[in-house]
Every structure is written in C-alpha cells, then in structure tokens.
Design an enzyme around this catalytic site. Sequence first.
Site, PDB file in Angstrom:
ATOM      1  N   GLU A 110       5.184 -34.317   8.696  1.00  0.00           N
ATOM      2  CA  GLU A 110       5.574 -33.076   9.636  1.00  0.00           C
ATOM      3  C   GLU A 110       5.407 -33.407  11.023  1.00  0.00           C
ATOM      4  O   GLU A 110       6.405 -32.670  11.760  1.00  0.00           O
ATOM      5  CB  GLU A 110       4.602 -32.007   9.373  1.00  0.00           C
ATOM      6  CG  GLU A 110       4.346 -31.519   7.642  1.00  0.00           C
ATOM      7  CD  GLU A 110       5.902 -30.854   7.220  1.00  0.00           C
ATOM      8  OE1 GLU A 110       6.487 -30.437   8.161  1.00  0.00           O
ATOM      9  OE2 GLU A 110       5.947 -30.947   6.175  1.00  0.00           O
ATOM     10  N   SER A 381     -19.421  -1.750 -35.587  1.00  0.00           N
ATOM     11  CA  SER A 381     -20.864  -1.676 -35.754  1.00  0.00           C
ATOM     12  C   SER A 381     -21.704  -1.765 -34.259  1.00  0.00           C
ATOM     13  O   SER A 381     -22.862  -1.474 -34.405  1.00  0.00           O
ATOM     14  CB  SER A 381     -21.476  -2.447 -36.713  1.00  0.00           C
ATOM     15  OG  SER A 381     -20.848  -2.330 -37.813  1.00  0.00           O
TER      16      SER A 381
END
Length: 701
Positions: A110, A381
């Site tokens: 870069e 349950s």
Amino acid sequence: MEVYLKFGRRRPPLQRLIRSGGKKKPKRRGLGLWLKWLGALGLIGLCAAGALLLYLFQADLPLANSDKNSVLLDAQGKEIAVFSDGQRNRKSVALSEISPWLVQATLATEDRQFYDHFGFDLKGMARAAFVNLKGMGKLQGASTLTQQLARNLYLSHERTWSRKLREAMYTTQLEMKYSKDDILRMYLNEIYYGHGAYGIEAASQLYFGKPAKELTLAESALLAGVPKGPTYYSPFNHMKNAKDRQKTVLSVMVETGAITQREADKAYAELLTFRTREERAMTSQAPYFRDYVRSVVVGELGIDESLLEHGGLRIYSTLDMTAQQAAETAVASELAGSPELEGALVSIDPRTGEIKALVGGRNYTESQYNHAFATTRQPGSSFKPIMYLSALASGKLTSASKFSSEPTLFHYDDNRKTYSPRNFGDKYLGDIDMRQAIAASDNIYAVNTILTIGAEQVIELGRKMGITSPLQAVPSLALGTSPVSPFEMATSFAVISNQGRSVKPFAVQKITDSEGHVLYEASAPKAEKIVEPAAAYVLTRLMESVFETGGTGNRVSAEIKRPVAGKTGTTSTDAWLVGFTPELSTAVWVGYDKGKTLGTAESRKAAPIFAKFTEKALEKVPPKIFPMPDDVVSVYIDAATGKLATPDCPSKKLEVFVRGTEPAEFCSEHGGGEEPAKPLPVQKKEESRSWWSDLKRWWME
C-alpha cells in the site's frame, strides 16, 4: 521647434530632454516590478501557508466516523459490539499485537515510502498523473496510508474537489499530530477486510480464528491483499482471486527486500486453514444480545435510532462475557452436525434481574431471528414447576401428596369434556408423590394436580412470575401446551431460585453520551414477593431430583459439580431444559424453525447445552447450596404411605415441607402406629450426586 509642434509631430529626443529638465521618465512595466510582485506574493503565500499549518496544528480533528458509532459494553466495561448501519465487527489492538509479517506486507503493498513522506507521496502522485495523462483517464491512484486513513475516518468516498481538499487537510493534521507508528496502528485497526470485519484483529479472527499477533507470512500476505477489493479478493468468495492477490503481495515483498524469493514461494505453497461458517458465526460477539439491546434502547428507553448509530453513545450492559462465551460454545458444540437445527439460551441472575447471557440462534449471519424471544414454542413438561409451585404455595398439595400414575380419563368443565393424557413411552409408576412425579416427569400426576388446584390459579401465578404469553385454562396446560418464550421461562424460574421473589430482568445498566453525560441509568433492582420463600425452597429441593437417579436430567448430572435444580420438557417439535443455581436461572430450547419433528438424538440436546453452559459459566464461582428459609421443616416419611416414618418402616426418606403442611400421622402399616420414643437415625443411601449430596443431607439434619 515650433514647426514640430504645429504639425503635431513629436519633439526630437534632445528637445524632450530639455523640456523635462534633463530627467528620464522610468519605464512603467519593468522586470524589477515583476520581481517585486512575485516576491510579495511569495511572502504572502508563505505567511498564509504558515498560518494554515499553525491553524491545522492547533485545530482538533473531527470526530471519526467509527468513533461516532455507539458502542455496547459488557458488565466489566469492555467493548463488545458497535451499533452501526453495517453492524461492524471491530476490535482495536496495539501495533505490537500485530504480526510483523502483516505490517511489512501492508507497507510493501500500500505505501512503500510510508516512513519517508509527510503524508503525500509526491513522486507517486507525479507518476500517477503521468500515467493518467498518457491513458487519458483516471487509471492510477497514489493515496498514501495516511490519506486512506483520513478518508476512512472522516470522509465519504465521493469524488469531488471539496472532498479532496478536506482529505489533504486531514492528512496534514494526522501527520502533524501523530507519529508514524500511531498512524500505521490506526490504519490497521480501521481498514475494511470484508464480511463486516474492520481492522486486522477482527479480520484475523474472522478468517483464521487467531489473534493478529500470530499471523504467519502466508496468512499475512493473503490478508494484506484483501482491502484492495474486500469482496473480489475474499477467500470465502473467490479463493483463486485471493491466491492470485497473495502471490502479488509476496512478489512486492521480495522487491522491497522484506523477504526472499524462497520464503515467498514457500508461503504461497502453504495450505491455509480457514474458519468454517459455523465458527465464523461466533466471531461477532453476542450479536443477538446486541440486537435485543438495540430494541430496548430505541423501543423502551426512547433513544432516537440515529443517535444510537451516530451519536457516540456508550451503552453499559449486564452481559457477562464469560457466561456469554460459555453459552455460545455450548450451543454451537451441540448443534454442530445437525443442519437446520436451531437453539436458544437465556440466562438471568435471579438475585438482580441482570441478563448475563443470551444466544438467539445457531448462526447470526444466516438468520437474525432471535429464538430467545420466540413465543411460538410449547414448553412441554418444563412448565410443570410453575404449576407445582402454585400447588405448594396454596397448601392444597405437599411434597408427600400421592396420585396414581396409570392411564386415566379425566373429566373437566362440569364433566362436559374429557382428557386422556399419556406418559412418555407409556410408562406408569403406580402411586407416586410429587418428588417422583417431577423427577420422572409424570403427566398423569401433573393433570391430577392442575385439576385439584385449578388452571386459573396456575395462570395467575404464571403471570406474576413473568409469563406474558397467553395461557389456556385447560388441563393440558399442566403439560405445557401453551407456547411461551425461553426468555419467559428463564424469568419465571428465577423466581423459584430467588426464594419466591421476582426481579424484573434488564439488559442496560447505563447510557452516556459522547461527552460522558448520563442519559439513562437503571434504578436499583426491586424484589417483589410472589410466593412464600418456604414454598419456593420446597419446590427447589424437589426439582433437584431431576438430576438424580431416576430423573430425566440424570444423564448430564456428572457434568455439573454444584447444586442445581431444573426441569426437562419435550414435545414432538421442541426440547427444553430450564433450571437454576443460586446465581443463574437458565432456559435452553432446541428445535426446528419449520416445526419439523425432532428425532431422539435432537430431543436430547437441550440438557447437555444447559450442563456445559452452567458449569463453564460458573467455573470460577464456588458452589453454593440453596439457602433454607424459615418455615421449612424436614421429616422422615415412609416412602410407601407418605406418612411419618417409624423405626419399623422398611423404606424411609427425608423430605421437606412448608411448616404446617408436614404429615402429622405416623405410618401404621409397618408398626404399631405410635410415635417413636427417640428420633430416627439418618438412613445412609447411595445417590447419584457425590459431595454436595452429603453436604445437603448434613444441612437438612
């Protein structure tokens, strides 16, 4: 001489000289004048430039775009998520916490002259201008890392002269105010690496599941190439493009002398291991919790959504990241290998109401639907303890109350309707008490209970405990046929754990603005008494038997090394385990979104999730027994009759009761029916629990 004047002709030079007194007139536009003007303009320019530089040096940089996003913090004040349009995944680290290979790869690719320029690469700009002019178009750019950072932090990516001017100003300010290492650190923590990952730490975790400090040369070269085109060069999207880009980065590193050609070839040939889709889903921290907090902040607390996303708010939550990571790991490990199977987990501190962990699904990237708040699931349950608490609190039933577990046709609604429930696997146990019914999840006992105390009473208590979903006043309510959410179940079970007191669950402790001003702060938790502590404690002791021999949760009891109470629940499409310790009330649900029937293996996954989560979340917390309140008595009863045991009773057990509801009559089937002259000795028996079962017996005695 007059002749020349008469005819308008110019006088001879000598005559002009005489008339002017012997002085020459200066030329109006000489070279000296131009030099003076240029000098003046140059001086003015230097002064203006100096003034501008002084202004830029003294002026503050604007608030960075990333800093404008509000952040979510956990209970320890650590940042865990960002509120933004893109729901960015970001984590900042120091430069020393980033692999040197990644740093070198980024600089080589870069900005090779990064440490030599002052923010602008003049040679690069001239070279790019020449190439662009030659190609008659914008073919090449020359942005330095500092320019890219300025653009990412403070500006949009629009192509206008005003944006370029501001970019130049911010670039200059960055170079003036920060060192090169600081700028490089900010850049590597800001750049976008695709798939929502901003910064190298987030990218490293996303792609390789490791911190950025541990990235190899091969991994670094691949990641350094991704920002050029986060979608095009993503190895998850286009592996060939990613490898081609990696090769380019390695070649550039060879050119700059960072590595040798041999090292480049070896790195390119290295076989990289990427995270799976399931693993990547866990990279973003607590995404379902973040979404829930967003809904609370905007919907309940009245914070404007734009302020939330761009106001720089700091939202302090109740989330415990140790518990959260334990929850995410437990859910992911149990659901792995079962495509489309979903799950949810909610865990609340029953003492304070703080939500400590929340998982809304198996994979946030695939589905943002939060199952933790889904009110379309039957609890089965796992709903029974709410009903049993109602029975114990009313005094109509006790832990020794018996019903016959056998196929039964029940009549209700003034005998106009009938209901014939069945036990799982058609297993019936004969005469059983409440402890046995809870441990074995007996349906016949449950329906007998709700018909004895009334469904309306159960619904009323459920509302007080935190159930907000509609509940149908029918006998099947005892078996959990009315849909509720995992959040509601965790909330209601927290009441049992907290000795019958309800504390409203909450997720947000405090909100401050960008300047630290408090916009909202949660009030101190207020506990509301729902039932007597004694009734809640008796039910807790009964629910502990779920994890003991014969209980439906016994198969995971070995994984939990602390006192715990809970209840399983299974329907054809849903599997639950809702339970608690003194510190956490947790609901776990497993099922399919499309209502697909659960197989045997899938129906057994809720219990291991609960066990793994509970033990890991409380790993550093010493085990605690449930505190026994006043008005609780423990007596030995005959297992067969439920009456007070005598020395002659062959099977005795120690049972707990709300004071005043314990049996008053001694067993007459195994002796004379008279009260013994001395207390019965404690009967030693083997239990599936180890050390804390002994501790529990000692406490009761």
